[in-house]
Design a protein around this motif. Structure first.
Motif, PDB file in Angstrom:
ATOM      1  N   ARG A  18      27.730 -32.259   5.782  1.00  0.00           N
ATOM      2  CA  ARG A  18      29.086 -31.997   7.372  1.00  0.00           C
ATOM      3  C   ARG A  18      30.247 -32.877   6.891  1.00  0.00           C
ATOM      4  O   ARG A  18      29.398 -33.548   5.760  1.00  0.00           O
ATOM      5  CB  ARG A  18      28.835 -32.936   8.067  1.00  0.00           C
ATOM      6  CG  ARG A  18      27.684 -31.777   8.861  1.00  0.00           C
ATOM      7  CD  ARG A  18      28.474 -30.450   9.664  1.00  0.00           C
ATOM      8  NE  ARG A  18      27.553 -29.572  10.544  1.00  0.00           N
ATOM      9  CZ  ARG A  18      28.204 -29.109  11.536  1.00  0.00           C
ATOM     10  NH1 ARG A  18      28.502 -28.501  11.365  1.00  0.00           N
ATOM     11  NH2 ARG A  18      27.068 -28.158  12.522  1.00  0.00           N
ATOM     12  N   GLN A  23      34.316 -37.768   4.829  1.00  0.00           N
ATOM     13  CA  GLN A  23      35.156 -39.054   5.670  1.00  0.00           C
ATOM     14  C   GLN A  23      34.467 -40.236   6.139  1.00  0.00           C
ATOM     15  O   GLN A  23      35.506 -41.441   4.922  1.00  0.00           O
ATOM     16  CB  GLN A  23      35.141 -38.663   6.656  1.00  0.00           C
ATOM     17  CG  GLN A  23      35.845 -37.176   7.857  1.00  0.00           C
ATOM     18  CD  GLN A  23      36.031 -37.221   9.180  1.00  0.00           C
ATOM     19  OE1 GLN A  23      35.360 -37.322   9.669  1.00  0.00           O
ATOM     20  NE2 GLN A  23      36.921 -36.317   9.437  1.00  0.00           N
ATOM     21  N   ASN A  58      36.865 -31.875   7.520  1.00  0.00           N
ATOM     22  CA  ASN A  58      36.730 -31.953   8.693  1.00  0.00           C
ATOM     23  C   ASN A  58      35.603 -32.070   9.232  1.00  0.00           C
ATOM     24  O   ASN A  58      35.199 -32.144   8.613  1.00  0.00           O
ATOM     25  CB  ASN A  58      37.202 -30.588   9.786  1.00  0.00           C
ATOM     26  CG  ASN A  58      38.377 -30.124   9.730  1.00  0.00           C
ATOM     27  OD1 ASN A  58      40.016 -31.027  10.059  1.00  0.00           O
ATOM     28  ND2 ASN A  58      39.165 -29.435   9.326  1.00  0.00           N
ATOM     29  N   ALA A  59      35.556 -33.324  10.538  1.00  0.00           N
ATOM     30  CA  ALA A  59      33.534 -33.936  10.827  1.00  0.00           C
ATOM     31  C   ALA A  59      32.988 -32.638  10.296  1.00  0.00           C
ATOM     32  O   ALA A  59      32.047 -32.913  10.091  1.00  0.00           O
ATOM     33  CB  ALA A  59      34.025 -35.312  11.521  1.00  0.00           C
ATOM     34  N   LEU A  60      32.998 -31.820  11.017  1.00  0.00           N
ATOM     35  CA  LEU A  60      31.770 -31.388  11.473  1.00  0.00           C
ATOM     36  C   LEU A  60      32.084 -29.390  10.687  1.00  0.00           C
ATOM     37  O   LEU A  60      31.114 -28.551  10.964  1.00  0.00           O
ATOM     38  CB  LEU A  60      32.443 -30.007  13.260  1.00  0.00           C
ATOM     39  CG  LEU A  60      32.045 -31.573  14.400  1.00  0.00           C
ATOM     40  CD1 LEU A  60      32.593 -30.886  15.596  1.00  0.00           C
ATOM     41  CD2 LEU A  60      31.094 -32.025  14.145  1.00  0.00           C
ATOM     42  N   ASP A  61      33.522 -29.819   9.918  1.00  0.00           N
ATOM     43  CA  ASP A  61      33.319 -28.847   8.831  1.00  0.00           C
ATOM     44  C   ASP A  61      31.814 -28.475   8.263  1.00  0.00           C
ATOM     45  O   ASP A  61      31.321 -30.336   7.683  1.00  0.00           O
ATOM     46  CB  ASP A  61      34.291 -28.077   7.870  1.00  0.00           C
ATOM     47  CG  ASP A  61      35.198 -27.110   9.096  1.00  0.00           C
ATOM     48  OD1 ASP A  61      35.910 -27.030   8.563  1.00  0.00           O
ATOM     49  OD2 ASP A  61      34.267 -26.964   9.849  1.00  0.00           O
ATOM     50  N   TRP A  62      31.261 -27.679   6.883  1.00  0.00           N
ATOM     51  CA  TRP A  62      30.601 -28.073   5.994  1.00  0.00           C
ATOM     52  C   TRP A  62      31.142 -27.813   4.458  1.00  0.00           C
ATOM     53  O   TRP A  62      31.877 -27.209   4.487  1.00  0.00           O
ATOM     54  CB  TRP A  62      29.558 -26.895   5.714  1.00  0.00           C
ATOM     55  CG  TRP A  62      28.472 -26.917   7.061  1.00  0.00           C
ATOM     56  CD1 TRP A  62      28.246 -25.851   8.504  1.00  0.00           C
ATOM     57  CD2 TRP A  62      27.340 -27.301   6.780  1.00  0.00           C
ATOM     58  NE1 TRP A  62      27.305 -26.131   9.125  1.00  0.00           N
ATOM     59  CE2 TRP A  62      27.118 -27.044   8.918  1.00  0.00           C
ATOM     60  CE3 TRP A  62      26.868 -28.607   6.662  1.00  0.00           C
ATOM     61  CZ2 TRP A  62      25.746 -27.688   9.037  1.00  0.00           C
ATOM     62  CZ3 TRP A  62      25.868 -29.052   6.864  1.00  0.00           C
ATOM     63  CH2 TRP A  62      25.241 -28.584   8.051  1.00  0.00           C
ATOM     64  N   PHE A  98      31.393 -39.711  13.038  1.00  0.00           N
ATOM     65  CA  PHE A  98      31.516 -38.608  14.263  1.00  0.00           C
ATOM     66  C   PHE A  98      30.511 -38.399  14.927  1.00  0.00           C
ATOM     67  O   PHE A  98      29.965 -38.237  16.434  1.00  0.00           O
ATOM     68  CB  PHE A  98      32.514 -37.592  14.089  1.00  0.00           C
ATOM     69  CG  PHE A  98      32.927 -36.602  15.204  1.00  0.00           C
ATOM     70  CD1 PHE A  98      33.194 -36.047  15.372  1.00  0.00           C
ATOM     71  CD2 PHE A  98      33.626 -37.181  16.142  1.00  0.00           C
ATOM     72  CE1 PHE A  98      32.688 -34.809  16.908  1.00  0.00           C
ATOM     73  CE2 PHE A  98      34.244 -36.872  17.196  1.00  0.00           C
ATOM     74  CZ  PHE A  98      33.770 -35.712  17.362  1.00  0.00           C
TER      75      PHE A  98
ATOM     76  N   PHE B   6      23.779 -28.559  18.753  1.00  0.00           N
ATOM     77  CA  PHE B   6      24.503 -27.705  18.244  1.00  0.00           C
ATOM     78  C   PHE B   6      24.231 -26.990  16.707  1.00  0.00           C
ATOM     79  O   PHE B   6      22.938 -28.000  15.730  1.00  0.00           O
ATOM     80  CB  PHE B   6      26.157 -27.789  17.607  1.00  0.00           C
ATOM     81  CG  PHE B   6      26.540 -29.344  16.940  1.00  0.00           C
ATOM     82  CD1 PHE B   6      26.349 -30.339  17.861  1.00  0.00           C
ATOM     83  CD2 PHE B   6      25.831 -29.478  15.678  1.00  0.00           C
ATOM     84  CE1 PHE B   6      26.411 -31.712  17.197  1.00  0.00           C
ATOM     85  CE2 PHE B   6      26.165 -30.837  15.017  1.00  0.00           C
ATOM     86  CZ  PHE B   6      26.584 -31.517  15.839  1.00  0.00           C
ATOM     87  N   ALA B  23      33.741 -23.269  13.920  1.00  0.00           N
ATOM     88  CA  ALA B  23      34.263 -24.214  13.384  1.00  0.00           C
ATOM     89  C   ALA B  23      35.358 -24.266  13.805  1.00  0.00           C
ATOM     90  O   ALA B  23      35.503 -26.261  13.635  1.00  0.00           O
ATOM     91  CB  ALA B  23      33.517 -23.954  12.208  1.00  0.00           C
ATOM     92  N   LEU B  26      35.647 -26.517  17.250  1.00  0.00           N
ATOM     93  CA  LEU B  26      35.162 -28.006  17.147  1.00  0.00           C
ATOM     94  C   LEU B  26      35.303 -28.651  16.420  1.00  0.00           C
ATOM     95  O   LEU B  26      35.853 -29.852  16.306  1.00  0.00           O
ATOM     96  CB  LEU B  26      33.590 -27.196  16.436  1.00  0.00           C
ATOM     97  CG  LEU B  26      32.569 -27.054  16.622  1.00  0.00           C
ATOM     98  CD1 LEU B  26      31.443 -26.234  16.424  1.00  0.00           C
ATOM     99  CD2 LEU B  26      32.375 -27.269  18.684  1.00  0.00           C
ATOM    100  N   VAL B  27      36.457 -28.679  15.107  1.00  0.00           N
ATOM    101  CA  VAL B  27      37.419 -29.245  14.716  1.00  0.00           C
ATOM    102  C   VAL B  27      38.559 -29.350  15.531  1.00  0.00           C
ATOM    103  O   VAL B  27      38.527 -30.951  14.907  1.00  0.00           O
ATOM    104  CB  VAL B  27      38.181 -28.607  13.456  1.00  0.00           C
ATOM    105  CG1 VAL B  27      39.563 -29.478  13.165  1.00  0.00           C
ATOM    106  CG2 VAL B  27      36.544 -28.163  11.926  1.00  0.00           C
ATOM    107  N   GLU B  30      37.152 -32.141  17.290  1.00  0.00           N
ATOM    108  CA  GLU B  30      37.109 -33.235  16.703  1.00  0.00           C
ATOM    109  C   GLU B  30      38.338 -34.540  16.656  1.00  0.00           C
ATOM    110  O   GLU B  30      38.255 -35.579  17.438  1.00  0.00           O
ATOM    111  CB  GLU B  30      36.066 -33.668  15.779  1.00  0.00           C
ATOM    112  CG  GLU B  30      35.726 -34.931  15.231  1.00  0.00           C
ATOM    113  CD  GLU B  30      36.677 -34.875  13.519  1.00  0.00           C
ATOM    114  OE1 GLU B  30      36.976 -33.911  13.065  1.00  0.00           O
ATOM    115  OE2 GLU B  30      37.279 -36.018  13.219  1.00  0.00           O
TER     116      GLU B  30
END
Lengths: 199, 469
Positions: A18, A23, A58-62, A98, B6, B23, B26-27, B30
């Motif tokens: 992630r 970050q 971005n925190a929630l991207d892979w 996050f 999630f 995604a 979600l970004v 955040e």
């Protein structure tokens, strides 16, 4: 010296991580080494053909797990880090993550948090399985195992620091210690971490 | 309820349904949450149930004077000295789900004491279990400093200042000045209601209080308070509607005017004495005039008597009535300069002799113009022979150009003279006199005043008397 070939080899590692972990890396480098430090790291990564623009993460991207390893190797090269430095970076990471904040609901007690360790792992990594193997409240220790995660030994140090901090957040008045008792880079089948806490 | 389970592809499971948030969404979420934390202007932190800080905004860092990496992961009780207060607030937070505006003083970094207001809000998971809480601090240092300044100003004020609870009418606060005026201690005052020391009927007090609430600020004027020993004190009061904490309250400012009232009464007595002196002086002057002319002995007094009665009937202000009376008493003072032989001549006056008599208003004016009477005495005397149609003397003034007092005096003078004996003619009698007034009202005499004069005689049985009320 870190070469392009080393980077290309690292890039082949499968799996994703992630953005949150990238970050926290950047946050640590900035505090530890200043803006100049992160710029140097970015410059080397670009030179190696694997640029990372941390401000766009971005925190929630892979993102590729291999890219993470390349960045670790770049830090090692530029800042002349030893294994202890990676442990320190791992130790600081949960403060700024996050995802950790999203997962705070599990931090009600160490036992509950520990039991959600596998859940926690999959939020961060698309490979590997983290097991909540044993939690002994009487004797103040816990054992967790990480399977199918073969990245690099410096990553093990990072994870040591990371797990230690997570336990520290749950046990603020305790002295928390951690040790990797099994490692795939020592020819064990999996990584095993033993966490102990004392007053 | 949205869970945080999630999956790795970014889906969020909502109950049994799967809601696909991309995604990107979600970004954005955040980013939104991060921006909020960065924007927050108050020191706010998020803590685990056991009090470990896991997130804090920049204001919190500044408030504690510690960098974020020292704050995150620490117990809040490790960052300040007031462990007991913090633990108590934490306990209340989990009992009541929140704490609002709890005031205490925090000692930070072993030195700095900061008065703060603390608010908290618990977060719960889908099963209702508390999973953490937010804590926010408001630094009250500036507010307390201001309060201290205002408190000092209020406490040391010469004016009495107190605050009443609107509902119970109880004294909530009272400064030293009020204690001194009423003779109660501060503690005793706080046990009183307003009815205990405001010496007015209860209903009147309630009405005044409601007026203050309605109008926000009211000057209530002169009121009376009752001291502890039962004696009364005169005060001048203003009040305003305020909020005291969460209560509706009245703030009252009173000034002790007892000394002022006493001084006013002393002045009034002095003024009365002065007026009496003036009256006596005027009467003495009148007697001087009358001793030269026995036919006019008592004339001025009788004229004053009638003029006074007319002025009273017209409901003129008391001061004006007194002015008319005083001017009437000496309206012929100018005759001092007319030879006595002319004044008592039993036959018709020659033109020259009449001309000398006609100077008496001017002479009277000249005599009196430099004396600072509280009434326009000199001008009244100067004009008392003017006539409504301008046929009078000396200036030929008409109608309302003639002072009202002079118009009254003119009629009173004529009525008295015509109804009295003179050396050169007998009295005409009241009937003929009143006919003269009736026939010439609006011509020689002000019609309104003429009517009142006639009414006094015909309906109210006015009689000339040497004594004036």
């Amino acid at each position: 010296m870190l070469t392009k070939e080393d980077a290309d080899k690292a890039a082949k590692i499968t799996g994703k991580a992630r953005g949150a972990v990238f970050q926290t890396d950047a946050e640590y480098i900035k505090r530890k080494c200043g803006p100049d430090g992160i710029n140097k790291a970015k410059a080397l990564l670009k030179q190696l053909g694997y640029p990372i623009e941390y401000s766009n993460i971005n925190a929630l991207d892979w993102y590729p797990l291999g890219l993470r390893l390349i960045s670790f190797l770049a830090f090692k090269e530029i800042f002349e880090w030893q294994e202890a430095d990676f442990k320190n970076m791992g130790n600081e990471a949960p403060k700024y993550s996050f995802i950790v904040k999203l997962m705070m609901k599990f931090f009600i007690s160490p036992r509950i948090a520990f039991s959600h360790a596998p859940d926690y792992w999959v939020k961060h990594y698309s490979v590997g399985v983290l097991e909540a193997t044993e939690f002994n409240e009487e004797k103040n220790y816990a054992i967790t195992r990480l399977k199918d995660f073969n990245v690099h030994s410096i990553y093990c140090r990072y994870l040591e620091g990371y797990f230690q901090k997570l336990f520290q957040l749950m046990l603020p008045n305790k002295n928390v210690k951690i040790k990797e008792t099994k490692c795939v880079f020592s020819n064990d089948d999996y990584h095993e971490f033993r966490v102990e806490w004392r007053n | 309820m949205i869970t945080t389970n999630f999956e790795s592809n970014g889906e969020i499971n909502v109950n049994e349904r799967s809601t696909n948030f991309s995604a990107k969404e979600l970004v954005e979420l955040e980013s939104y949450i991060t921006d909020i934390w960065q924007f927050l202007p108050l020191p706010i932190a998020y803590l685990t149930p056991i009090g470990v800080i896991v997130d804090a905004d920049e204001a919190f860092e500044k408030f504690l004077g510690q960098p974020k990496d020292k704050i995150i992961g620490s117990l809040l009780t490790d960052l300040c000295q007031q462990h007991g207060e913090i633990i108590q607030i934490q306990k209340e937070t989990f009992e009541k789900d929140q704490v609002k505006n709890c005031e205490c003083t925090l000692t930070i970094k072993e030195k700095k004491e900061i008065p703060v207001s603390i608010s908290t809000l618990v977060r719960k998971d889908e099963s209702g279990e508390a999973i953490g809480y937010f804590i926010a601090f408001v630094d009250l240092t500036e507010q307390k400093l201001s309060e201290e300044k205002y408190r000092a100003a209020v406490e040391q004020s010469v004016e009495s200042i107190y605050i009443l609870d609107y509902e119970t009418k109880q004294v909530l606060e009272a400064n030293t000045s009020l204690q001194d005026i009423l003779g109660y201690t501060g503690k005793e005052l706080k046990q009183l209601t307003v009815y205990d020391f405001v010496a007015h009927p209860r209903q009147d007090i309630d009405t005044k209080i409601d007026e203050v609430i309605k109008k926000k600020r009211v000057h209530l004027g002169e009121r009376h308070y009752r001291r502890k020993d039962g004696s009364l004190v005169d005060v001048e009061v203003s009040a305003s509607h305020i909020t005291y904490g969460s209560k509706k309250a009245i703030s009252v400012v009173s000034r002790n005017i007892t000394e002022r009232k006493k001084a006013e009464q002393d002045i009034k007595r002095s003024l009365n004495a002065l007026e009496e002196t003036i009256e006596s002086t005027i009467e003495a002057m009148a007697r001087v005039v009358e001793t030269r002319d026995p036919y006019t002995a008592g004339h001025q007094r009788r004229v004053a008597n009638l003029a006074y009665a007319i002025a009273k009937e017209m409901n003129l202000p008391e001061k004006q009535i007194n002015g008319i009376k005083m001017a009437s008493l000496i309206h012929d003072v100018g005759k001092l300069y007319v030879p006595a032989e002319i004044l008592v001549k039993p036959t018709k006056l020659t033109e020259i002799e009449f001309g000398m008599v006609k100077t008496h208003p001017q002479v009277g004016y000249e005599i009196l113009k430099t004396i600072k009477f509280p009434w326009p005495v000199a001008d009244i005397i100067l004009q008392h022979h003017e006539r409504f149609n301008g046929s009078g003397y000396l200036q030929g003034l008409t109608n309302k150009d003639i002072l009202l007092e002079a118009r009254i005096l003119a009629i009173a003078d004529v009525v008295e003279a015509m109804s009295s004996h003179r050396p050169y003619r007998p009295a005409r009698g009241m009937k003929a006199t009143l006919e003269e007034i009736e026939n010439n009202k609006g011509i020689l005499y002000d019609p309104e005043i003429a009517n009142i004069c006639i009414k006094l005689f015909k309906e109210k049985n006015f009689e000339f008397d040497l004594k004036i009320d």
